[in-house]
Write an enzyme that holds these catalytic residues in place. Structure first.
Site, short mmCIF file in Angstrom:
data_model
loop_
_atom_site.label_atom_id
_atom_site.label_comp_id
_atom_site.label_asym_id
_atom_site.label_seq_id
_atom_site.Cartn_x
_atom_site.Cartn_y
_atom_site.Cartn_z
N ASP A 8 37.58 4.66 -30.43
CA ASP A 8 37.39 5.64 -29.36
C ASP A 8 35.96 6.16 -29.43
OD1 ASP A 8 38.07 7.17 -27.15
OD2 ASP A 8 39.01 8.77 -28.30
N GLY A 9 35.47 6.61 -28.28
CA GLY A 9 34.15 7.22 -28.21
C GLY A 9 34.25 8.55 -27.50
N GLU A 52 31.93 4.44 -26.72
CA GLU A 52 33.09 3.53 -26.65
C GLU A 52 32.69 2.14 -27.15
OE1 GLU A 52 36.11 4.42 -26.13
OE2 GLU A 52 36.12 6.13 -24.78
N ASP A 74 41.03 3.15 -25.51
CA ASP A 74 41.40 3.80 -24.25
C ASP A 74 40.28 3.66 -23.21
OD1 ASP A 74 39.49 5.64 -25.09
OD2 ASP A 74 40.89 7.29 -25.33
N HIS A 129 44.76 10.25 -24.95
CA HIS A 129 45.34 11.60 -24.97
C HIS A 129 46.80 11.59 -24.53
CE1 HIS A 129 41.22 12.80 -25.62
NE2 HIS A 129 40.89 12.14 -24.53
N ASP A 139 40.18 9.61 -31.69
CA ASP A 139 39.61 10.70 -30.90
C ASP A 139 39.18 11.85 -31.81
OD1 ASP A 139 39.09 11.99 -28.22
OD2 ASP A 139 40.53 13.42 -29.06
#
Length: 162
Positions: A8-9, A52, A74, A129, A139
């Site tokens: 994740d970024g 990302e 994501d 999320h 995250d």
């Protein structure tokens, strides 16, 4: 060896705020023992898309031999580029989009392709999320890195972020 990589970024104040990436790597060795590694770093000024990409890059660069990889992110930006065939079209068009504009973050896309090359990868999108445990952990790592002490943040000069 089969490996799961979750990445994740995050960027605060996208596009000019601090950002970070978070990665969780997981595999089970030949003796049935599960192993997990977490990687993260923060940058003083960057974009969400760059972070990302860096998450996926750093996850793949952490592998020391060719693997079967289940990559989870994501980021539709990253996952769609592979699953919808954007990258071969960009390359064929001289790293230009269908709209004839230069592909953004081209140096990171090239680095990601180099990191991906020795592996067999399945690119999986997960909703962010939404309670996915590994995505939530990534995250947390990414946002913690972005929110880190400014003295510890790296500088994203638009280069290769090595």
């Amino acid at each position: 060896m089969k490996v799961e990589i979750y990445s994740d970024g995050s960027a605060r104040g996208n596009p000019d705020g601090p950002g970070g990436y978070g990665v969780v790597l997981r595999y089970v060795d030949s003796k049935g023992v599960a192993h997990e590694k977490e990687i993260s770093a923060g940058y003083d000024k960057t974009t969400n898309n760059r972070m990302e990409l860096m998450g996926a890059i750093k996850g793949l660069e952490a592998l020391n031999r060719p693997c079967e990889v289940e990559m989870y992110s994501d980021s539709k930006y990253v996952i769609s580029a592979f699953n919808e065939g954007w990258i071969p079209k960009w390359i064929m068009n001289g790293w230009k989009t269908a709209g004839k504009k230069p592909v953004k973050n081209v140096e990171l896309w090239k680095r990601l392709l180099a990191a991906a090359e020795p592996h067999k990868i399945k690119w999986n999108w997960v909703k962010g999320h939404a309670g996915h445990p590994e995505n939530e952990r990534c995250d947390q790592l990414a946002t913690a890195a972005a929110d880190g002490n400014p003295a510890t943040l790296l500088h994203d000069d638009g280069g290769d972020l090595k």
